[in-house]
Write a protein that holds these residues in place. Structure first.
Motif, mmCIF file in Angstrom:
data_model
loop_
_atom_site.group_PDB
_atom_site.id
_atom_site.type_symbol
_atom_site.label_atom_id
_atom_site.label_comp_id
_atom_site.label_asym_id
_atom_site.label_seq_id
_atom_site.Cartn_x
_atom_site.Cartn_y
_atom_site.Cartn_z
ATOM 1 N N LEU A 105 0.838 -1.192 0.000
ATOM 2 C CA LEU A 105 0.000 0.000 0.000
ATOM 3 C C LEU A 105 0.878 1.249 0.000
ATOM 4 O O LEU A 105 1.848 1.326 0.739
ATOM 5 C CB LEU A 105 -0.904 -0.024 1.241
ATOM 6 C CG LEU A 105 -1.873 1.121 1.473
ATOM 7 C CD1 LEU A 105 -2.842 1.261 0.318
ATOM 8 C CD2 LEU A 105 -2.633 0.901 2.784
ATOM 9 N N GLU A 106 0.517 2.227 -0.805
ATOM 10 C CA GLU A 106 1.270 3.465 -1.016
ATOM 11 C C GLU A 106 2.575 3.183 -1.758
ATOM 12 O O GLU A 106 3.630 3.726 -1.452
ATOM 13 C CB GLU A 106 1.541 4.193 0.302
ATOM 14 C CG GLU A 106 1.828 5.670 0.106
ATOM 15 C CD GLU A 106 2.064 6.406 1.413
ATOM 16 O OE1 GLU A 106 1.272 7.310 1.705
ATOM 17 O OE2 GLU A 106 3.034 6.089 2.132
ATOM 18 N N SER A 107 2.492 2.343 -2.747
ATOM 19 C CA SER A 107 3.653 1.970 -3.550
ATOM 20 C C SER A 107 3.921 3.007 -4.636
ATOM 21 O O SER A 107 2.997 3.644 -5.137
ATOM 22 C CB SER A 107 3.410 0.599 -4.194
ATOM 23 O OG SER A 107 4.534 0.166 -4.912
ATOM 24 N N GLY A 108 5.193 3.156 -4.991
ATOM 25 C CA GLY A 108 5.574 3.999 -6.123
ATOM 26 C C GLY A 108 6.024 5.400 -5.783
ATOM 27 O O GLY A 108 6.395 6.154 -6.691
ATOM 28 N N ARG A 124 11.495 1.870 0.071
ATOM 29 C CA ARG A 124 10.426 1.913 -0.937
ATOM 30 C C ARG A 124 10.840 1.191 -2.219
ATOM 31 O O ARG A 124 10.070 0.413 -2.787
ATOM 32 C CB ARG A 124 10.105 3.367 -1.301
ATOM 33 C CG ARG A 124 9.456 4.183 -0.229
ATOM 34 C CD ARG A 124 9.062 5.536 -0.810
ATOM 35 N NE ARG A 124 8.842 6.479 0.257
ATOM 36 C CZ ARG A 124 9.528 7.597 0.416
ATOM 37 N NH1 ARG A 124 10.470 7.926 -0.450
ATOM 38 N NH2 ARG A 124 9.264 8.407 1.412
ATOM 39 N N GLN A 125 12.037 1.492 -2.663
ATOM 40 C CA GLN A 125 12.487 0.892 -3.918
ATOM 41 C C GLN A 125 12.655 -0.615 -3.781
ATOM 42 O O GLN A 125 12.316 -1.374 -4.704
ATOM 43 C CB GLN A 125 13.801 1.547 -4.358
ATOM 44 C CG GLN A 125 13.648 3.011 -4.753
ATOM 45 C CD GLN A 125 14.880 3.564 -5.445
ATOM 46 O OE1 GLN A 125 15.582 2.843 -6.144
ATOM 47 N NE2 GLN A 125 15.134 4.854 -5.266
ATOM 48 N N PRO A 137 -0.930 5.565 -4.755
ATOM 49 C CA PRO A 137 -1.821 6.676 -4.416
ATOM 50 C C PRO A 137 -2.156 7.586 -5.591
ATOM 51 O O PRO A 137 -3.220 8.197 -5.617
ATOM 52 C CB PRO A 137 -1.042 7.436 -3.336
ATOM 53 C CG PRO A 137 0.388 7.090 -3.575
ATOM 54 C CD PRO A 137 0.389 5.693 -4.114
ATOM 55 N N THR A 138 -1.254 7.690 -6.576
ATOM 56 C CA THR A 138 -1.468 8.620 -7.697
ATOM 57 C C THR A 138 -1.012 8.002 -9.018
ATOM 58 O O THR A 138 -0.298 6.995 -9.035
ATOM 59 C CB THR A 138 -0.680 9.935 -7.489
ATOM 60 O OG1 THR A 138 0.726 9.635 -7.541
ATOM 61 C CG2 THR A 138 -1.016 10.585 -6.150
ATOM 62 N N ALA A 142 2.224 5.320 -9.974
ATOM 63 C CA ALA A 142 2.063 4.156 -10.856
ATOM 64 C C ALA A 142 3.014 4.254 -12.047
ATOM 65 O O ALA A 142 3.610 3.252 -12.473
ATOM 66 C CB ALA A 142 0.617 4.065 -11.335
ATOM 67 N N LYS A 143 3.169 5.458 -12.579
ATOM 68 C CA LYS A 143 4.085 5.677 -13.709
ATOM 69 C C LYS A 143 5.523 5.340 -13.313
ATOM 70 O O LYS A 143 6.281 4.755 -14.097
ATOM 71 C CB LYS A 143 3.987 7.132 -14.167
ATOM 72 C CG LYS A 143 4.832 7.471 -15.375
ATOM 73 C CD LYS A 143 4.649 8.930 -15.772
ATOM 74 C CE LYS A 143 5.522 9.287 -16.961
ATOM 75 N NZ LYS A 143 5.354 10.737 -17.330
#
Length: 333
Positions: A105-108, A124-125, A137-138, A142-143
């Motif tokens: 959750l809250e990846s990227g 995170r990475q 989240p956005t 995702a990009k």
């Protein structure tokens, strides 16, 4: 669907809590006691004690999680984790070794600077590389994952922290207070400089009440005693913090969560960091980056003159948990 939600800190719990509640008992919980105060974590299905007193604290947390969570995680098909702490990274590795699915959750979120924030950016990475389901989240987050050719599925769901604030959305105002939170590792070496600049600004704006709930880090507690024109108060429960946030004039912070929460409540936020993994708020006008303490007073003076904002929050609409649970059922995790 046998999912274990694992959390160890206040931000993790606050962002994973809406999903747990909406699951109505389908998602079990494991509290890794990395944080033990500042919030009521409620009753968890599993609780694991973590020693936070060792000199090499992060390595200690990792080793304890490796030793203490395998039996617990092995009982489930998947784990649900959120954020960028040692609890998250270590739990993900345990699940990966056990060949359990990882729902992140809250990846990227990315700065692509491993020193800012440290160690969060590295965590995170690492976690997104081994996650099976990435809940972003956005569109930008995702990009980032698509650009990195991440293996897991990618879904844009918004930020779950905003689910906690939906009841405040139309009940905000701009009062005579400014909320301050500072605690990031990368700021500790220059905390005196940040405090000096903020205190000088407060001295020249006595009509505004500057409130600093002090993070329970011993060094921050000690340095907060130097503040003369800022009111340093004990750390607050989350609801108490939000009550100040929803009615404050603007915000000074290095926190990630407050960037999202402040944007949702239409506050301008001075982010005291070299970079942010939440750049969407810069584009929406909510976030103003201040990378050095000597730039703070000029930035704060500009915001003081034009502190109101009424732009769409770029981090979601407060309904993320419903979308996530629907996705998890479809993913059959």
């Amino acid at each position: 669907m046998k999912i274990l939600a694992i959390y160890g800190t206040r931000p993790e719990y606050l962002k994973i809590k809406p999903v747990i509640i909406k699951s109505k008992g389908l998602i079990k919980t494991c509290f890794m006691k990395q944080h033990t105060n500042i919030i009521d974590f409620g009753k968890s299905d599993f609780t694991i004690e973590i020693n936070n007193t060792c000199k090499n604290r992060l390595n200690s947390i990792f080793s304890e999680i490796f030793l203490k969570t395998e039996e617990c995680i092995s009982q489930f098909d998947s784990i649900l984790i959120q954020g960028d702490t040692a609890t998250v990274a270590a739990s993900a590795l345990v699940a990966y070794h056990l060949k359990k699915k990882i729902i992140y959750l809250e990846s990227g979120l990315r700065t692509y600077d491993l020193e800012n924030p440290y160690p969060e950016e590295g965590y995170r990475q690492m976690v997104s590389r081994i996650a099976d389901v990435n809940l972003c989240p956005t569109k930008l987050s995702a990009k980032n994952l698509k650009k990195e050719k991440t293996n897991g599925s990618i879904h844009v769901v918004g930020n779950t922290s905003l689910d906690n604030l939906i009841r405040f959305k139309d009940k905000t105002s701009y009062g005579d207070k400014v909320l301050i939170t500072l605690h990031r590792n990368e700021n500790l070496s220059i905390l005196k400089e940040w405090f000096a600049s903020i205190d000088e600004f407060a001295k020249n704006n006595r009509n505004i009440k500057f409130i600093f709930p002090v993070h329970p880090n011993p060094y921050i507690l000690e340095q907060s005693k130097t503040l003369k024109y800022v009111e340093a108060i004990p750390a607050l429960q989350h609801d108490e913090l939000i009550n100040i946030l929803k009615d404050c004039r603007f915000v000074i912070t290095d926190s990630g969560g407050i960037q999202e929460e402040g944007s949702f409540l239409n506050k301008k936020i001075i982010v005291c960091r070299k970079t942010t993994e939440r750049p969407e708020g810069i584009n929406s006008g909510h976030i103003i980056l201040c990378d050095e303490p000597n730039k703070f007073i000029d930035i704060a003076n500009n915001i003081k003159k034009n502190h109101q904002i009424n732009n769409k929050c770029p981090y979601g609409n407060g309904k993320s948990s419903d979308k996530i649970l629907k996705l998890l059922k479809n993913e059959s995790v």
